[in-house]
Design an enzyme around this catalytic site. Sequence first.
Site, PDB file in Angstrom:
ATOM      1  N   GLU A  75       0.796  -1.218   0.000  1.00  0.00           N
ATOM      2  CA  GLU A  75       0.000   0.000   0.000  1.00  0.00           C
ATOM      3  C   GLU A  75       0.834   1.275   0.000  1.00  0.00           C
ATOM      4  OE1 GLU A  75      -3.262   0.075  -0.300  1.00  0.00           O
ATOM      5  OE2 GLU A  75      -3.395  -2.106  -0.330  1.00  0.00           O
ATOM      6  N   ASP A 114      -9.783   6.950  -6.897  1.00  0.00           N
ATOM      7  CA  ASP A 114     -10.448   5.649  -7.019  1.00  0.00           C
ATOM      8  C   ASP A 114     -11.929   5.734  -6.667  1.00  0.00           C
ATOM      9  OD1 ASP A 114     -10.283   6.086  -4.315  1.00  0.00           O
ATOM     10  OD2 ASP A 114      -9.563   4.072  -3.813  1.00  0.00           O
ATOM     11  N   THR A 139      -7.946   8.876   1.013  1.00  0.00           N
ATOM     12  CA  THR A 139      -7.486   7.649   1.653  1.00  0.00           C
ATOM     13  C   THR A 139      -6.387   8.047   2.625  1.00  0.00           C
ATOM     14  OG1 THR A 139      -7.990   6.271  -0.271  1.00  0.00           O
ATOM     15  CG2 THR A 139      -6.359   5.424   1.291  1.00  0.00           C
TER      16      THR A 139
END
Length: 279
Positions: A64, A82, A87
Site C-alpha cells: 500500500e 479511485d 485515503t
Amino acid sequence: MFTPHRKRLAVSAVLGAALLAAPVTAHATAAPTAPTAAVQVSAAVGLDDPVKKDIAMQIVSSAENSSLNWKAQYKYIEDIDDGRGYTAGIIGFCSGTHDMLELVEYYTDIKPGNVLAKYLPALRKVDGSDSHSGLDPNFTKDWVKAASDSDFKKAQGHERDRVYFNPAVNQGKSDGVGVLGQFTYYDAIVMHGDGTDSTSFRNIRKRALSKAKPPAQGGNETTWLNAFLDARVWAMKQEEAHSDTSRVDTAQRVWVKKGNLNLNTPLDWKVYGDPFHIG
C-alpha cells in the site's frame, strides 16, 4: 477501507519462504508427556500475537505504501482517484466509505476539540462519495497535524482493530486456520470491507464455502485457503481499481504453496519491483 495502489504502481512478483518444524511423534511405549511451554506457546500463536501482527502490518504496508514502515503512515493522506475520496492513515481510512468518519468521531469522543473535529459535518456530507466538499483546502494539513497526537494514533489503532483486524482474526480462528489464513482474511476485509455486497469479505468466504470446507468443518487447510483466494481474486476482478491481483497471486498464494501456514520468517518478496525482507 484499504484501496489498492496508493502510489498507483503495479505490484510485482512476491516470494516467501519459511521452514516448518517437523512433527514429533512419541514412541508407542513411551509414557505420555505434557507439551513443553515453548510448544504450547507456538501452538497458540495467532495473527493477534504482537510479533505476527507487526509482520502483517509490514506486508500490507509494502503493497500500500511501498514501505515496511507502517507506523509512518499515521500521517498519510491522499486522493488516489479511485472514487473513495481521501485515503488516509495506517489502514487506508476513506472519506467516502464511512470508516474515516467513524475514526474522526471516535477520536473526538476521546479528545473533544481536536484539530479534526471541525470537519465532522463535512465528513458526514461526503460519506459515500468522492467529494472533498467542506474538507479542502486544509483537511490534509490538519490530518498530518493530528497524526503527531498520540491519541489520534491510538484512535487509528482502535478502529483498525474494531472494524478490520479483530473480525478477520476471530473468523480465522473460528474456521481453524493458522496465521497465514488469518492474514488472508485480514487483507481481504481491509480491501473489500464486510458489507452485504457480493464482493465483501463475508461473501468472498461464502463463495469459497461452495468449493471447499475450512479445517473447523473437517476440510484441509491448504485446500480451503486456495478456495478462499480463488474467491478473493474473483472479487478483486469485479472492480477495475482492484483488478491487479498480484498481491494474492504472487504473495499469499506463494506462501500457501510453500506450506508456510504460520507465516514464519524470514520472508522475502518484491512489490512494484522493490525487494523487501523481514528477518
